[in-house]
Enzyme design. Structure first.
Site, PDB file in Angstrom:
ATOM      1  CB  CYS A  87      40.667  36.610  36.051  1.00 15.36           C
ATOM      2  SG  CYS A  87      39.345  37.783  36.398  1.00 15.36           S
TER       3      CYS A  87
ATOM      4  CB  CYS B 191      40.213  38.382  39.375  1.00 15.07           C
ATOM      5  SG  CYS B 191      38.848  37.741  38.432  1.00 15.07           S
ATOM      6  CG  ASP B 192      44.248  37.595  39.718  1.00 19.15           C
ATOM      7  OD1 ASP B 192      43.616  37.648  40.787  1.00 19.15           O
ATOM      8  OD2 ASP B 192      44.377  36.555  39.050  1.00 19.15           O
TER       9      ASP B 192
END
Ligand code: NAP
Length: 285
Positions: free
Chosen positions: A109, A112-113
Site C-alpha cells: 500500500c 499507507c506506507d
C-alpha cells in the site's frame, strides 16, 4: 480510478492515507476514505445498520436452502438474501524474504506506507495500473523509484505510463523478476533475475512495494455451491445473481472486466434491486 480494495486497504484513522479519486462522477477529486465515509453516512441515514465484523462463512439452511446464514467470529446472522462485496487481497510475490520483511520494508500500500520511505530508493513490482500509478505516487517520497516488470511492455493504461515516465525519479527494469528480498531487520535490497538473459544481480533498495494483482475474497462462499472462475472470482449474471438463489455478489469479488469504484457501485445497485425482488417473491409468491 482506485479499486475498492485500494480504498479499503487504507487505515481510515491515519493522516497518511490519502487515496484520491479523480474520476468518480460528481467530484473533481475526492479522497477515497472521505467518499466511503459519505456513503456510510448516507446508508445509515436511510436506515442501514452497519456491523464491523470479519465474516467467516456464508451458507444456506432450511427447506430449499431458503435461509442465508452469515457467520462472523462473534455472531450468527440469518437473512433472506445476502450480497457479497468482499473485494480482494493483494497477491504476494511468494519469494524468500517477503513474509519475513513484511511491514519492515515490504508493503502492498503506497498511500499507507509511502511517507515512511522518505529519501530512499524504492522497488515497485508489477506492470499493471496499480503498479504504475503507485510507483508515480511513491516518487513524492523516494529519491528514486525502480519499477520491476517481468516483461518488456507494461499493461498499464497509457496515461498512467506517460505520467510515470515524465517523472525524473522514475526508472524501470524490464524482463526482470525478484528472486529474493534481502535484509536483516529491514529491507536492504533485492536479488533480481533477467528472464531473457538469465543473469542475476543485486540492487540496493530501502523498500519493496508489490502490486501484481489481487485475489478475490470469495473463499467464504466455498460451501454454498456458488460458482467461481479460475481466478477465484464469483460468477454472476447481469443481475448480480450467483447460481444460488438469494446470494448475490458485487464489485471486485465478482468476475468482470473492470475493477473500479464506479462499476462496484453500479453492481451493488443492481444486486440490491434484484435481492429486493427476490425477497418480495418469497413473501408474496
Ligand atoms: P493487473 O492489471 O492484473 O496487473 C498485474 C501486473 O502484475 C501485471 O503487469 C503482471 O504482469 C504482473 N504480475 C502478475 N503476477 C506477477 C508475478 N508473480 N511476478 C511479477 N509480476 C507479476 O493488476 P492491478 O494492476 O492490481 O490492477 C487490477 C485491476 O484494478 C485492473 O482492472 C486495473 O485496471 C484496476 N486498477 C485501475 C486503476 C486506475 O484506473 N487508475 C488503478 C489501479 C487498479 P503481466 O503484465 O506480464 O501479466
Amino acid at each position: 480510478q482506485k479499486t475498492a480494495y485500494e480504498i479499503y486497504q487504507c487505515d481510515w484513522s491515519s493522516d497518511v492515507c490519502s487515496s484520491d479519486l479523480e474520476d468518480y462522477p460528481g467530484f473533481l477529486s475526492i479522497e477515497g476514505s472521505e467518499l466511503a465515509r459519505l456513503m456510510q453516512e448516507q446508508a445509515e441515514h436511510f436506515g442501514a445498520e452497519i456491523a464491523m465484523e470479519d465474516v467467516t462463512s456464508v451458507r444456506s439452511e432450511g427447506p430449499g436452502g431458503i435461509v442465508k446464514v452469515v457467520e462472523t467470529f462473534d455472531r450468527t446472522y440469518r437473512a433472506k438474501a445476502v450480497i457479497l462485496t468482499a473485494g480482494g487481497s493483494p497477491v504476494k510475490l511468494d519469494v524468500p524474504g517477503e513474509e519475513r520483511l513484511n511491514a519492515r520494508g515490504v508493503s502492498y500500500c503506497a498511500v499507507c506506507d509511502g511517507p515512511f520511505f522518505n529519501g530512499r530508493v524504492l522497488a515497485v513490482v508489477g506492470g499493471g495500473d496499480a503498479a504504475v500509478e503507485e510507483a508515480t505516487y511513491l516518487t513524492k517520497y523516494a529519491s528514486k523509484v525502480i519499477l520491476i516488470h517481468r516483461r518488456d511492455q507494461l499493461r498499464a493504461q497509457k496515461i498512467l505510463q506517460d505520467r510515470y515516465f515524465a517523472n525524473p525519479k522514475a526508472s524501470v527494469l524490464w524482463n526482470s523478476v525478484i528472486e529474493e528480498i534481502t535484509g536483516d531487520n529491514s529491507v536492504d535490497g533485492v536479488r533480481i533475475r533477467n528472464v531473457v538473459t538469465g543473469q542475476t544481480s543485486s540492487v540496493q533498495v530501502g523498500g519493496v512495494f508489490v502490486f501484481i494483482g489481487f485475489k478475490p475474497n470469495g473463499d467464504i462462499l466455498a460451501d454454498t455451491g456458488v460458482t467461481r472462475d479460475h481466478g477465484g472470482h464469483i460468477v454472476t449474471n447481469a443481475n448480480m445473481e450467483t447460481g444460488v438463489p438469494g446470494i448475490y455478489a458485487a464489485g471486485d469479488v465478482r468476475a468482470q472486466l473492470a475493477r473500479q469504484v464506479t462499476t462496484a457501485v453500479g453492481d451493488a445497485t443492481t444486486a440490491a434491486l434484484a435481492a429486493e425482488k427476490y425477497i418480495e417473491a418469497l413473501t408474496h409468491p
